[in-house]
Write an enzyme that holds these catalytic residues in place. Structure first.
Site, PDB file in Angstrom:
ATOM      1  N   TYR A   1     -14.730  -1.688   9.165  1.00  0.00           N
ATOM      2  CA  TYR A   1     -12.206  -1.079   9.423  1.00  0.00           C
ATOM      3  C   TYR A   1     -12.813  -1.759  10.343  1.00  0.00           C
ATOM      4  O   TYR A   1     -11.775  -1.965  11.142  1.00  0.00           O
ATOM      5  CB  TYR A   1     -13.110   0.567   9.475  1.00  0.00           C
TER       6      TYR A   1
ATOM      7  N   GLY B   1       0.591  -0.857  -0.051  1.00  0.00           N
ATOM      8  CA  GLY B   1       0.318  -0.271   0.330  1.00  0.00           C
ATOM      9  C   GLY B   1       0.760   1.486  -0.512  1.00  0.00           C
ATOM     10  O   GLY B   1       0.363   2.702   0.458  1.00  0.00           O
TER      11      GLY B   1
ATOM     12  N   LEU C   1       1.493   3.553  -2.360  1.00  0.00           N
ATOM     13  CA  LEU C   1       1.342   5.195  -2.840  1.00  0.00           C
ATOM     14  C   LEU C   1       0.526   5.526  -2.280  1.00  0.00           C
ATOM     15  O   LEU C   1       0.013   6.692  -2.767  1.00  0.00           O
ATOM     16  CB  LEU C   1       1.062   4.265  -4.155  1.00  0.00           C
ATOM     17  N   GLY C   2      -0.398   5.259  -0.834  1.00  0.00           N
ATOM     18  CA  GLY C   2      -1.216   6.058   0.313  1.00  0.00           C
ATOM     19  C   GLY C   2      -0.594   7.366   0.557  1.00  0.00           C
ATOM     20  O   GLY C   2       0.225   7.605   0.554  1.00  0.00           O
ATOM     21  N   GLN C   3      -1.818   8.040   1.488  1.00  0.00           N
ATOM     22  CA  GLN C   3      -0.714   8.628   1.993  1.00  0.00           C
ATOM     23  C   GLN C   3      -0.076   8.276   3.237  1.00  0.00           C
ATOM     24  O   GLN C   3       0.776   9.552   3.102  1.00  0.00           O
ATOM     25  CB  GLN C   3      -2.321   9.397   3.266  1.00  0.00           C
TER      26      GLN C   3
ATOM     27  N   LYS D   1     -10.244  -3.889  12.213  1.00  0.00           N
ATOM     28  CA  LYS D   1      -8.695  -3.428  13.165  1.00  0.00           C
ATOM     29  C   LYS D   1      -8.660  -4.892  13.849  1.00  0.00           C
ATOM     30  O   LYS D   1      -7.536  -4.646  14.852  1.00  0.00           O
ATOM     31  CB  LYS D   1      -8.897  -2.054  13.090  1.00  0.00           C
TER      32      LYS D   1
ATOM     33  N   ASP E   1       2.199  -2.101  -4.484  1.00  0.00           N
ATOM     34  CA  ASP E   1       0.926  -1.560  -4.480  1.00  0.00           C
ATOM     35  C   ASP E   1       0.060  -2.247  -5.200  1.00  0.00           C
ATOM     36  O   ASP E   1       0.473  -3.078  -6.330  1.00  0.00           O
ATOM     37  CB  ASP E   1       0.745   0.323  -4.955  1.00  0.00           C
TER      38      ASP E   1
ATOM     39  N   ASP F   1      -0.464  -7.366  -4.799  1.00  0.00           N
ATOM     40  CA  ASP F   1      -2.123  -7.531  -4.202  1.00  0.00           C
ATOM     41  C   ASP F   1      -2.337  -8.262  -3.153  1.00  0.00           C
ATOM     42  O   ASP F   1      -1.838  -9.254  -3.340  1.00  0.00           O
ATOM     43  CB  ASP F   1      -3.000  -8.112  -5.668  1.00  0.00           C
TER      44      ASP F   1
END
Ligand code: NAD
Ligand code: AKB
Length: 321
Positions: free
Chosen positions: A142, A8, A10-12, A146, A34, A53
């Protein structure tokens, strides 16, 4: 040194974690991955980059083997608002992804970082100074992923001796990459809109209070936790961390002190408001301070000054291209 793999990426968070890891450990030792397929020029710009993936176990096994990976920062996930819009996909990405990462870590002896969230708590948790160990009955998919993720990390640490480490992150405010579908996205949007338009319509109410942290503090916390001597860590699921507990109106006021005339109005989105209302207003992060020296540097004022300056130059540079 063993290679670090970031899912992941390429995320924030990944947009800032990958450069920070490369600065400390060497560019060739950090593999960004990503789900997104980049054109050759895009992939070259952040090389080494691989499409991966995390719901495909075989892809993870091949990547860990090919790059001789010793540490995985597992960032790939759907965030709270996106997850609520697609709960089945959220379960698949957030749970199968983590399970595959832990299994590959078990096979190859990798260290694992898992980012949990204030979303791992729910309406029956004490909302102020939420303790490190507290009731965790979230009402969002979500949050369910978590909590389950935290427990799975704990289980793999206890049962198989995997070096799992995690943080319960609050809303993260940053200027490099835009946020990816969370409930706390308003806090970032407010800064962008202040610089671009001088006004913002907020989707949470003015008095909604949540924990926040500036991205440089979050990146430092992740890397510091991962570098800490493992004997000092009492918790293998995730440590509460925070830098500020602020309302939307307080963020708006801090911006307005530096952007004269900035105004915010409020059009509450009931779905995201309900999510925010089920989360803590402030976390007790004393365990992180005590066990591995967590110490954020930015408060609301210093973060606001830095965010506004960095965003202004970023947006000006984009306009001049
Ligand atoms: P983001 O949405 O910005 O980025 C997630 C990345 O994962 C995206 O680039 C996406 O393409 C990728 N991805 C999605 N499905 C994938 C798959 N199947 N395989 C591989 N990659 C896939 O998220 P972020 O803000 O960078 O958050 C990273 C992690 O930190 C998440 O676990 C999130 O829950 C957690 N977290 C974030 C915040 C925050 O405020 N940003 C706060 C608390 C916790
Ligand atoms: C979200 O709002 O979903 C994230 C988080 C706090 O986990 N930013």
């Amino acid at each position: 040194m063993p290679t670090i793999l970031v899912t992941g990426a390429l995320g924030q968070i990944g947009a800032e974690l990958v450069p920070a890891l490369r600065a400390r450990y060497g560019a060739d030792n950090v593999i960004a991955t990503d789900l997104k397929v980049l054109p050759p020029s895009g992939a070259a710009a952040i090389a080494p980059y691989a499409h991966l993936d995390c719901t495909e176990a075989q892809q993870l096994h091949e990547a860990v083997q090919r790059y001789d990976v010793g540490t995985i920062y597992h960032l790939a996930a759907l965030l709270s608002a996106s997850a609520e819009a697609a709960p089945q996909l959220a379960w698949s990405v957030n749970m199968s992804g983590l399970y595959n990462v832990l299994e590959v870590a078990r096979g190859y002896g990798c260290q694992v970082f898992f980012p949990s969230s204030i979303g791992a708590f729910g309406p029956t948790t004490p909302r102020d100074l939420t303790p490190q160990v507290a009731v965790q009955r979230p009402t969002t998919i979500y949050g369910v992923t978590k909590v389950a993720g935290e427990l799975l990390c704990d289980y793999y640490a206890g049962r198989f001796g995997i070096d799992t480490r995690g943080l319960r992150l609050p809303g993260l405010i940053s200027y490099v990459a835009v946020p990816g579908g969370g409930t706390t996205d308003y806090a970032v949007e407010m800064f962008y809109h202040a610089v671009r338009y001088g006004r913002y319509t907020c989707f949470l109410s003015a008095d909604t209070r949540l924990d926040m942290m500036y991205m440089p503090d979050a990146i430092a916390a992740m890397m510091d936790l991962m570098a800490t001597d493992s004997g000092r860590l009492r918790y293998r699921n995730a440590y509460n961390v925070t830098a500020m507990s602020v309302t939307s109106a307080e963020i708006a006021a801090a911006i307005a002190r530096q952007v004269p005339g900035f105004t915010v109005d409020y059009e509450v989105d009931p779905v995201r408001q309900a999510i925010a209302d089920s989360w803590p207003r402030s976390l007790d992060d004393s365990a992180a301070h005590a066990d591995w020296g967590f110490a954020p540097r930015y408060d609301l004022e210093t973060m606001t000054t830095d965010m506004l300056a960095r965003l202004a130059s970023k947006l000006a540079a984009a306009r001049s291209r």
